[in-house]
Design a protein around this motif. Structure first.
Motif, short mmCIF file in Angstrom:
data_model
loop_
_atom_site.label_atom_id
_atom_site.label_comp_id
_atom_site.label_asym_id
_atom_site.label_seq_id
_atom_site.Cartn_x
_atom_site.Cartn_y
_atom_site.Cartn_z
N TYR A 150 128.26 -51.52 -17.15
CA TYR A 150 126.76 -52.43 -16.62
C TYR A 150 125.33 -50.91 -17.21
O TYR A 150 126.05 -49.41 -17.23
N ASP A 151 124.29 -51.64 -17.30
CA ASP A 151 123.46 -50.22 -17.71
C ASP A 151 121.62 -51.01 -17.27
O ASP A 151 121.84 -52.92 -17.74
N ILE A 152 121.23 -50.34 -17.04
CA ILE A 152 119.96 -50.99 -16.96
C ILE A 152 118.75 -49.49 -16.76
O ILE A 152 118.72 -48.23 -16.95
N HIS A 153 117.43 -50.23 -17.62
CA HIS A 153 116.59 -48.77 -18.06
C HIS A 153 115.63 -49.06 -17.69
O HIS A 153 115.04 -50.20 -18.23
N ARG A 154 114.04 -48.72 -17.76
CA ARG A 154 113.13 -48.93 -16.83
C ARG A 154 112.08 -49.14 -18.92
O ARG A 154 112.55 -48.92 -19.36
N LEU A 169 124.40 -52.33 -25.90
CA LEU A 169 125.34 -51.54 -26.92
C LEU A 169 125.38 -49.88 -25.56
O LEU A 169 126.80 -50.25 -25.38
N HIS A 170 125.18 -49.94 -24.42
CA HIS A 170 125.35 -48.77 -23.55
C HIS A 170 126.46 -49.42 -22.07
O HIS A 170 127.38 -48.55 -22.07
N ALA A 171 125.96 -50.92 -21.79
CA ALA A 171 126.95 -51.37 -21.06
C ALA A 171 127.76 -51.49 -21.92
O ALA A 171 129.70 -51.65 -21.68
MG MG Z 1 121.58 -46.39 -20.71
#
Ligand code: MG
Length: 158
Positions: free
Chosen positions: A7-11, A41-43
């Motif tokens: 899982y990933d989240i960015h502002r 890609l981070h997730a």
């Molecule tokens: Mg990230």
């Protein structure tokens, strides 16, 4: 067979390029991040590492290390693949869900999917990219952030 989740989240802020699955999407906002902030890609990296029980991208690529400042997430993925291949695993299939209010991703989904398959070195029929909005709810719904989930299965190539 191994299964992992990421899982990933960015502002999202104005003045940054928007990358998803290594594809640049034309839009006024991009991800505020130490790297290019490619949430997909981070997730995916975390799902691959998770399936192999080899930690997460934070442990392999600490954001305090200047070598990883502005590194492309495609490069991070390549390095993650080396880590798991060295343990005898290969990626079998991946499924992803991008949660993003804007822009609409329908015109880009096939391009993203094809690029992810190329980066992973697997056939596109083993890669799924789904996208949905947050129905206007909360920070993702307000277009202040976007998130992505990924699941991956690994096999030993035998
Ligand atoms: Mg990230």
């Amino acid at each position: 067979m191994r299964v992992g989740i990421g899982y990933d989240i960015h502002r999202m802020i104005e003045g940054r390029k928007l990358f998803l699955g290594g594809i640049e999407i034309p839009y006024i906002k991009g991800f505020l991040a130490h790297s290019d902030g490619d949430i997909l890609l981070h997730a995916l990296c975390d799902a691959i590492l998770g399936a192999a029980a080899l930690g997460d991208i934070g442990t392999h690529f600490p954001d305090t290390d200047i070598r990883y400042s502005n590194i492309s997430s495609a490069q991070l993925l390549k390095e993650v693949l080396v880590v798991v291949r060295n343990k005898g695993f290969r990626v079998h299939n991946v499924d992803t869900v991008i949660i993003m209010q804007e822009p609409k991703l329908v015109p880009f989904k096939d391009k993203i999917r094809n690029n992810v398959a190329t980066l992973l070195g697997i056939d596109v029929s083993f890669v799924s990219v789904k996208a949905k909005t947050q129905e206007g709810l909360g920070p993702i719904g307000n277009n202040e952030a976007a998130a992505c989930y990924a699941t991956v299965s690994l096999d030993t190539g035998g």
